[in-house]
Design a protein around this motif. Structure first.
Motif, mmCIF file in Angstrom:
data_model
loop_
_atom_site.group_PDB
_atom_site.id
_atom_site.type_symbol
_atom_site.label_atom_id
_atom_site.label_comp_id
_atom_site.label_asym_id
_atom_site.label_seq_id
_atom_site.Cartn_x
_atom_site.Cartn_y
_atom_site.Cartn_z
ATOM 1 N N ASP A 1 0.962 -1.327 -0.042
ATOM 2 C CA ASP A 1 -0.046 0.053 0.001
ATOM 3 C C ASP A 1 0.844 1.210 -0.053
ATOM 4 O O ASP A 1 0.608 2.391 0.747
ATOM 5 C CB ASP A 1 -1.150 0.274 1.258
ATOM 6 N N THR B 1 0.852 6.522 -8.323
ATOM 7 C CA THR B 1 0.506 5.367 -7.761
ATOM 8 C C THR B 1 -0.819 5.003 -8.321
ATOM 9 O O THR B 1 -0.807 3.605 -8.809
ATOM 10 C CB THR B 1 0.304 5.619 -6.078
ATOM 11 N N ASP B 2 -1.709 5.813 -8.142
ATOM 12 C CA ASP B 2 -3.152 5.471 -8.740
ATOM 13 C C ASP B 2 -3.145 5.060 -10.183
ATOM 14 O O ASP B 2 -3.755 4.258 -10.823
ATOM 15 C CB ASP B 2 -4.074 6.468 -8.353
ATOM 16 N N ALA C 1 -1.559 1.741 -10.934
ATOM 17 C CA ALA C 1 -2.421 0.788 -10.650
ATOM 18 C C ALA C 1 -3.526 0.515 -11.769
ATOM 19 O O ALA C 1 -3.783 -0.486 -11.996
ATOM 20 C CB ALA C 1 -2.908 0.880 -9.033
ATOM 21 N N ASP C 2 -3.911 1.681 -12.109
ATOM 22 C CA ASP C 2 -5.156 1.455 -12.909
ATOM 23 C C ASP C 2 -4.808 1.014 -14.451
ATOM 24 O O ASP C 2 -5.406 0.019 -14.974
ATOM 25 C CB ASP C 2 -5.604 2.959 -13.479
ATOM 26 N N ASP D 1 2.800 12.257 -8.136
ATOM 27 C CA ASP D 1 2.355 10.884 -7.430
ATOM 28 C C ASP D 1 1.661 10.118 -8.628
ATOM 29 O O ASP D 1 0.548 10.657 -8.971
ATOM 30 C CB ASP D 1 1.405 10.996 -6.348
ATOM 31 N N ARG E 1 3.586 4.291 -1.882
ATOM 32 C CA ARG E 1 3.299 5.142 -2.887
ATOM 33 C C ARG E 1 4.397 5.248 -3.902
ATOM 34 O O ARG E 1 5.314 4.874 -3.695
ATOM 35 C CB ARG E 1 3.094 6.568 -2.221
#
Length: 796
Positions: A104, A142-143, A146-147, A140, A106
């Motif tokens: 979890d 990170t998201d 992941a997507d 950032d 970043r």
């Protein structure tokens, strides 16, 4: 985005950068140097950067080519004599292997600097943007990562993540700095780009305040930390260590079960007899912060120091209670062959050369510079004036002003902990109109006051300053007027007079920017040198005078010579090396000019001696005429030898101008002469310098032809040396004509370096020019041209 103050050893960084698949600890950065493709144009949309390429047709998009970072897309065209440098968009793309070791955690991209407007995409998703080419910033991802990895499109990339970056240095009057500035507004990812893995909770920034009391024998350190905690974790343990220069822990703090949100005081403690940071002994402490959350540990470290400085009102500068004459220079982020994209090795070499010249102060003009530069100033003992790029052109609208305030805020926050920094510069030459139809002094004053208040609110201790904006001189703490005695103004013999007049007008005077241009290898003989010569002879006389006067000005805070190194500029196409500001004491590739050693003779303690004229292989004059030989040394006595015969001993006296009395009038033999200087130190040891001069007595006539020689080197290159001669072949020593080189065939000219020996069009220095060629194992023909003279062709 908030700046992550994460310090790592470079050895660790290099090791992990070699293989991005290796999980790295939080306090490490992976430099993303390799595996990039670049195109210097715009794309129709982001899809063009990531769309499939047919495996059986790898040349489908041939306009992309491989580059490494740092990279500037003006590396050569900024000094190309035949083109205007490119200002527009450029695209970079690569594929990342993402393996964050933290559950979890970043994933961040840290840009140490990219010019001038930057957009960042993960696959087709825009994840961040930034305006301003000189402050560092983070994204950032990170998201978005992941997507993408969870999408069908990821299969095509084999588990890697496509990263695309658009940089743009298009002219924009609503962006600082102004395009009429005397330096290039570069484009590209020209500082390091780092991949950083973070746990759920990490330190986003550290702010370290130090103070001294009790006659500098008692110190206090207070460190505040801001946490990066997007997961809203409510519990963490934090341990703080304060370590001295030897690495010993001298104080520590343990915070249990704190909520890692917002800003927290991590340690506030006193130290007895702290080691002071000084220019001669820059002692650095370390603050180490260890954060533990849910079994994840991260460490952030930051160097800092204890020092006290003062600009005495109507008086000198003091560091740690004693008067210190600031002996300074300037730095532009610019180098031969790479422009702004200097590597860490190049930066460290440059800063080391400054310190070896005796520098204890530097103005970083005219923008924030790499963290590497600030770290070097901390470790070498070089005090800093750092400024934002509000340079020339007036003041723009809301977007313009917001960028200036944002960059000032970033500069102060990002470089707050560096003990070397003593001044925040708010602008340069802001009295220079042109960018806008109206030019209102009241608007500039108003905005300057706003910046001044902002700087003091962010940092109450350090001073603010500007250079050359007389109608704002009362706003800032420290002011530097424009003087330029002997170059842009009057005679250098009036330097003290000009300085005293400027000193009397303000509370705190500091003279930055002085000097003059010089073309390497150009000297004058038999006449009084003038600024119109652009000779090393004239510049030596000017610098020598300034330095000997500065030693006798007890009220002077200090000065900064402009600049240390030649740099490229779009506003000087007609200079001897086109598009290069040639005021440096070293060339754009670190080649030292004669002036470098004059500074050493005044500013350094390590014994040195230098005979003026190493880059003057030929001297000329009448047979039997005495010629002056100047020697620059910091030793008390020097003996000169000409062809093995002593010319006597001279005592050094800085008031005895020129060359502090180390000068001789000698008779040179026709042809070759060997000159040796022996300098005697206070403890009777000896340092020596030698050179050879060819003394020419034959007079030359009208410029008639170009004569050349070639010489092969061990590195495989061929040097072509060209002389402008009269009809009889005598070198025209006063020739300043431009010479152009062109090539056809397999080889290539080593050109567009912005130096006297690596430009395809260059002005002669004492009738001589040269260039190198890479033959590339084939056959080439080089044309040597100069208007009005027959063209010469050289077969290689």
């Amino acid at each position: 985005m908030r700046k992550l103050l994460l310090t790592i050893t470079m050895a660790m960084a290099s090791a992990f950068a070699a293989d991005a698949k290796i999980p790295v600890p939080q306090d490490s950065k992976i430099r993303l140097n390799e595996g990039w493709m670049f195109v210097r144009t715009d794309l129709g949309n982001i899809w063009e950067a990531v769309r499939p390429v047919k495996k059986d047709n790898p040349e489908e998009y041939p306009f992309w080519h491989s580059v490494t970072l740092p990279h500037c897309f003006n590396a050569e065209d900024c000094v190309d004599p035949d083109v205007n440098y490119y200002q527009g968009p450029g695209w970079y793309k690569t594929q990342l292997s993402i393996e964050n070791p933290y559950t979890d955690g970043r994933v961040m991209l840290e840009f140490e600097g990219a010019g001038q407007k930057t957009e960042v995409y993960v696959y087709t998703t825009k994840v961040g943007e930034h305006v301003g080419g000189y402050d560092s910033w983070n994204v950032d991802i990170t998201d978005a990562v992941a997507d993408f990895l969870g999408s069908e499109d990821a299969k095509r990339f084999g588990g890697k993540v496509p990263l695309s970056i658009r940089c743009d240095n298009t002219r924009d009057n609503e962006m600082i700095p102004s395009d009429i500035s005397d330096f290039n507004i570069y484009g590209g990812i020209y500082r390091y780009l780092n991949l950083v893995y973070l746990p759920k909770v990490s330190v986003a920034s550290l702010k370290i305040d130090t103070s001294l009391s009790g006659k500098l024998t008692a110190g206090r350190v207070c460190a505040e930390g801001t946490f990066y905690n997007l997961a809203d974790v409510r519990n963490a343990d934090v341990t703080v260590y304060i370590k001295d220069a030897k690495g010993s822990v001298v104080a520590e703090s343990h915070l249990k079960n704190i909520t890692p949100l917002g800003t927290t005081t991590l340690i506030d403690t006193e130290l007895k007899n702290p080691e002071l940071w000084d220019v001669d002994k820059p002692q650095l402490y370390t603050c180490e912060v260890v954060v533990n959350t849910d079994g994840q540990e991260s460490t952030a470290t930051q160097k800092f120091g204890f020092r006290h400085f003062e600009f005495v009102e109507k008086g000198p500068f003091k560091l740690n209670g004693r008067r210190l004459l600031l002996r300074g220079t300037h730095r532009h982020e610019d180098h031969a062959g790479v422009a702004a994209a200097m590597t860490q090795d190049q930066i460290e070499k440059e800063m080391g050369m400054m310190k070896e010249m005796g520098v204890n102060f530097i103005r970083l003009g005219h923008y924030q510079q790499s963290e590497i530069v600030l770290d070097m100033c901390d470790s070498l003992g070089i005090l800093v004036w750092e400024e934002i790029p509000w340079c020339r052109g007036g003041v723009g609208g809301e977007k313009y002003r917001n960028q200036a305030k944002r960059m000032l805020t970033n500069m102060v926050k990002q470089h707050y902990n560096h003990p070397a920094v003593i001044i925040w510069g708010l602008g340069n030459e802001n009295d220079w109109p042109n960018d806008f139809p109206t030019f209102e002094q009241s608007e500039i004053r108003s905005f300057m006051s706003e910046l001044n208040d902002l700087a003091h609110s962010l940092d109450p201790e350090r001073k603010t300053a500007i250079r050359r904006c007389e109608f704002c001189s009362d706003i800032v703490d420290v002011y530097s007027p424009t003087l330029w005695a002997g170059w842009y103004k009057g005679d250098y013999h009036d330097y003290v007079k000009y300085s005293q007049e400027a000193f009397d007008k303000v509370k705190h005077f500091l003279h930055v920017e002085w000097g003059g241009d010089s073309h390497p290898g150009r000297f004058t003989e038999g006449v009084t040198p003038t600024k119109n010569d652009w000779s090393e002879t004239y510049l030596a006389a000017l610098i020598d005078w300034h330095l000997k006067e500065q030693e006798e000005m007890p009220w002077l805070t200090g000065t900064a010579y402009w600049p240390f190194k030649d740099f490229s500029t779009p506003v000087r196409p007609d200079n001897p090396v086109p598009y290069v500001n040639q005021k440096g004491v070293v060339e754009r590739d670190f080649t030292k000019k004669e002036a470098y050693y004059i500074f050493q003779s005044y500013w350094t303690k390590k014994p040195m001696v230098h005979i003026f004229g190493h880059s003057e292989p030929v001297r000329w004059g009448e047979k039997g005429t005495e010629k002056e030989v100047l020697v620059f040394s910091n030793c008390p006595k020097v003996e000169l030898f000409v062809n093995g015969i002593s010319q006597g001993v001279r005592n050094r006296d800085s008031r005895n101008y020129p060359a502090a009395g180390l000068r001789w009038n000698v008779v040179l033999n026709e042809g070759d002469n060997e000159i040796t200087a022996k300098a005697f130190t206070a403890d009777k040891s000896i340092v020596e310098d030698s050179l050879k001069w060819n003394y020419m007595t034959r007079k030359w006539g009208e410029e008639s032809k170009l004569a050349f020689t070639t010489q092969s080197s061990d590195d495989g290159t061929v040097t072509i040396s060209v002389k402008v001669t009269d009809a009889d072949g005598t070198q025209c020593m006063d020739s300043k004509r431009f010479v152009r080189f062109e090539i056809a065939g397999d080889g290539e000219l080593i050109k567009n370096m912005g130096t006297a020996g690596a430009s395809s069009r260059v002005q002669a220095a004492n009738g001589a020019v040269s260039i190198k060629v890479k033959p590339n194992g084939g056959h080439s023909v080089v044309a040597v041209k100069s208007e009005g003279l027959p063209t010469e062709f050289i077969n290689l």
